[in-house]
Design a protein around this motif. Structure first.
Motif, short mmCIF file in Angstrom:
data_model
loop_
_atom_site.label_atom_id
_atom_site.label_comp_id
_atom_site.label_asym_id
_atom_site.label_seq_id
_atom_site.Cartn_x
_atom_site.Cartn_y
_atom_site.Cartn_z
N ILE A 69 41.95 28.95 40.75
CA ILE A 69 42.23 30.28 41.31
C ILE A 69 42.05 31.36 40.24
O ILE A 69 41.42 32.38 40.46
N THR A 72 38.51 32.28 39.57
CA THR A 72 37.67 32.78 40.67
C THR A 72 37.46 34.31 40.55
O THR A 72 38.43 35.06 40.57
N GLN A 74 36.20 38.09 41.88
CA GLN A 74 36.36 38.76 43.18
C GLN A 74 35.00 39.05 43.81
O GLN A 74 34.10 39.59 43.18
N GLU A 82 30.37 34.66 47.92
CA GLU A 82 31.75 34.16 47.93
C GLU A 82 31.80 32.73 48.43
O GLU A 82 32.42 31.87 47.84
N THR A 178 42.31 33.21 46.17
CA THR A 178 43.05 34.21 45.40
C THR A 178 44.53 33.91 45.61
O THR A 178 44.91 33.32 46.61
N GLY A 181 46.14 34.37 48.90
CA GLY A 181 45.06 34.55 49.85
C GLY A 181 45.00 33.43 50.86
O GLY A 181 45.83 32.51 50.81
#
Ligand code: C2E
Ligand code: CA
Ligand code: CA
Length: 679
Positions: A69, A72, A74, A82, A178, A181
């Motif tokens: 995470i 990662t 954005q 993505e 995220t 998320g």
């Protein structure tokens, strides 16, 4: 001395299995406890190893997912970049997981079950079914499944691992792109149970070994404690058994053990036809040893008797002490050529040898009674009773040995009946009758005192003289109630005569047995009070032998009586062996010279010498003298001349019933014999 202890040996043999059975039971219980604890340990360790595996797997998965995470970047939500990054990252995380936390296979899927990566799992691009595990992971939970050998895996990979590797742990966790998320996919991790199972097994082995050793030590200590306690209990009970069966002073078997052995011998004899002999022995002079030398000598002497007798017996014969100075010998079977009398003769000869205690030579002769089974009796009690009868017969006739014969028994039977009758007679008013014989003062001839002499008005046999029942009373303890009954009648008579104006003192004969009773003086004083008679009106006569049998003990009672004001006389003086030392110390008012020396003293110079010396002795000790058995005028005259103080005898009067005595005194007072006396 032979003191075999067969009962104890059988006793210990009987008790041995107790310890054994305790050992068995406690061992079984310990093993049972060990098994339960072992199973418990096994379960706990295995459970813990699975929990540990779950925890390490879960934490490594969590770590990998969190790292992913963080890394990662954005992107615009829903963009192709993505999605690509999402797939790659999940895949990377999944690959990184293999080998960590025991994971052997990993599959990474999108929420629809599309495989995007992993290692050792299904190929990328294939679809796996959306099973409950995946659904639960997509909802945000971390789910684990532990499938043991006999369980069912949730998927094909799990199934394969289960079959080839044994137990499997399956863990599924959702992956967020995220923090906070949405869940973008999931990783499923497979870990094998086998390595931790192996670890657990070795841990369990160690634990079980420690447990087993601990329990073994526990059991050994327990067994030692219990067997020690059991041994002490056994020893104690053996000691108790010994005490119950043996005499503590001599260590010889006692009556109980003698009874056991006699019963056994009688049983055996019934089968073999042999003869069981019981010999009873009573030491004649033992009391003297005790009295003269003291109890220590008496005790030591008693301890010598057993070995002395045993030396003339076989090991199978038993020497027992029945109490006091009474011993018994049991001969369970007589050897050929022996007879009960022969054995008894040998024992008697053995006893005739002096004993040495502390350098002092002691001679104790014994009276022996012999009884045999089955000829004389067929039980222990019968044998003992017969031997006792025979022994008393021997004593009575001054013999050493008497063998039981049925004729001897009749005596003891009538003795028993008579004892019962006498007991009743004492309690029945009027059965004990007193006759009174006057005592005259010399030289005046005045009658101030009479002697009460008991007779027994027997319901069938008529008036019995004291010689027929006093010895029986003396030997059975009836003498005390008898003496008190006589005393009561005599005191009532004093009171009755006083009512008639006749003031006479009454002398009552008292047995040695009463002198050893410390309460006797108080009992006498009570009777005096009850009768309302002054103390000075009562005289007490005690035979010389009664006082001398235990002068120390008699002294206390005599002093109490004397202090109370009761006049005391020594009866039958000259027949016992008075010690001058005691005579001087005793609070005695009169001595009564035995009639054996008096009756013929006018014809027998030595009798006259004894009477003269006795009078001088008494006077020098401040005592006055009564001569008994005065049957003729010349004897009375001689006594008066020698300075004798009082005379009593047929010449004056025979003992008379109370009424006749009063008559006699009234007539006497006037004329008659009084003239003779003073002439
Ligand atoms: P003891 O105390 O020496 O009593 C004197 C005995 O001699 C009496 O015999 C009496 O009758 C007898 N006697 C008296 N004068 C003469 C005489 O001139 N010539 C002859 N040959 N005998 C004479 P008894 O009454 O048969 O008593 C015998 C013994 O019985 C007494 O001897 C006494 O030891 C005992 N006794 C009598 N009454 C009692 C009693 O109440 N209690 C106790 N413990 N013993 C008693
Ligand atoms: Ca007397
Ligand atoms: Ca007497």
């Amino acid at each position: 001395m032979a003191s075999p202890l067969p009962p104890q040996r059988t006793g210990s043999r009987r008790r041995m299995p107790l310890v054994l059975s305790f050992a068995t039971v406690s061992l079984l219980m310990t093993v049972g406890l060990g098994t339960v604890l072992g199973l418990q340990i096994d379960r706990a360790v295995r459970q813990r190893s699975v929990t540990d595996l779950k925890r390490t797997t879960a934490s490594s998965v969590a770590l990998a997912v969190r790292m992913m995470i963080v890394e990662t970047p954005q992107f615009k939500p829903g963009s192709v970049q993505e999605e690509l990054v999402q797939v790659r990252l999940i895949n990377t995380a999944a690959e990184a997981l293999v080998g960590s936390g025991g994971a052997v296979a990993v599959e990474a899927t999108l929420p629809n079950g599309f495989v995007v990566g992993g290692a050792n799992g299904p190929a990328v691009g294939t679809m796996i079914p959306v099973d409950p595990l995946l659904r639960s992971a997509l909802s945000g939970k971390t789910s684990t499944l532990t499938i043991h050998r006999d369980g069912h895996a949730p998927d094909a990979l799990g199934e394969r691992l289960l079959r080839t590797q044994g137990g499997v742990l399956v863990l599924q966790r959702g992956v967020r792109m995220t923090p906070g998320g949405p869940i973008a996919g999931a990783v499923r991790v497979y870990a094998l149970l086998a390595p931790s199972n192996r670890e657990a097994a070795s841990e369990i082995r160690t634990d079980l070994l420690v447990l087993a050793v601990g329990l073994l030590i526990f059991w050994l200590v327990l067994f030692r404690l219990v067997s020690g306690a059991a041994r002490r209990i056994r020893e104690q009970s053996q000691a108790n058994e010994y005490l119950a069966l043996h005499d503590s002073l001599t260590g010889l078997p006692n009556r109980v053990l003698l009874r056991q052995r006699t019963d056994e011998a009688i049983e055996d004899a019934a089968l073999t036809g042999s003869t069981v002999t019981l010999i009873l022995m009573d030491l004649d002079l033992f009391k003297d040893v005790n009295d003269i030398l003291g109890y220590e000598y008496g005790d030591r002497l008693l301890q010598l008797i057993g070995p002395r007798l045993q030396a003339h017996l076989r090991d199978t014969d038993t020497v027992a002490r029945l109490g006091g100075d009474e011993f018994a010998v049991l001969i369970p079977d007589l050897p050929d050529g022996e007879s009960p009398l022969l054995v008894a003769g040998r024992l008697s000869a053995a006893m005739a040898q002096s004993f040495t205690v502390d350098g002092v030579l002691l001679d104790v002769s014994g009276a022996i009674g012999v009884s045999a089974a089955p000829a004389d009796a067929e039980s222990f009690n019968g044998l003992l009773r017969n031997a006792d009868v025979a022994m008393h017969e021997a004593k009575q006739h001054g013999r050493e040995i008497t063998e039981y014969a049925p004729e001897l028994n009749t005596g003891s039977a009538t003795r028993l009946t008579m004892l019962g009758e006498l007991r009743r007679g004492i309690d029945t008013p009027g059965e004990l009758v007193l006759h009174y014989q006057p005592k005259a003062d010399l030289p005046s001839g005045a009658i101030k005192s009479v002697e009460a002499l008991v007779r027994w008005q027997h319901p069938e046999r008529g008036l019995l003289p004291p010689g027929e029942f006093i010895p029986l009373a003396e030997s059975t303890g009836l003498i005390r109630p008898l003496t008190m009954a006589v005393m009561r009648v005599a005191l009532a008579q004093i009171a009755a005569w006083a009512q008639e104006g006749l003031f006479l003192r009454v002398a009552v004969n008292v047995s040695a047995k009463c002198l050893s009773d410390n309460t006797f003086p108080d009992q006498v004083l009570d009777l005096l009070r009850q009768a309302g008679v002054p103390v000075g009106a009562l005289e007490i006569e005690i035979t010389e032998s009664a006082i001398m049998s235990d002068p120390e003990r008699a002294l206390g009672v005599l002093e109490a009586l004397h202090a109370a004001g009761i006049s005391l006389a020594i009866d039958d003086f000259g027949t016992g062996y008075s010690s001058m030392a005691y005579l001087k110390r005793l609070p005695i008012n009169d001595i009564k010279i035995d009639r054996a020396f008096v009756t013929n003293m006018d014809q027998d110079a030595s009798d006259a010498a004894i009477v003269r010396t006795s009078i001088q002795l008494a006077h020098s000790l401040g005592m006055s003298v009564v001569a008994e058995g005065v049957e003729t005028g010349p004897v009375l005259a001689q006594l008066t001349e020698l300075g004798c103080d009082h005379a009593q005898g047929y010449y004056l009067s025979k003992p008379l019933p109370a009424g006749e005595l009063a008559e006699w005194v009234r007539r006497y007072d006037g004329t008659g014999r009084l003239l003779l006396l003073t002439s």
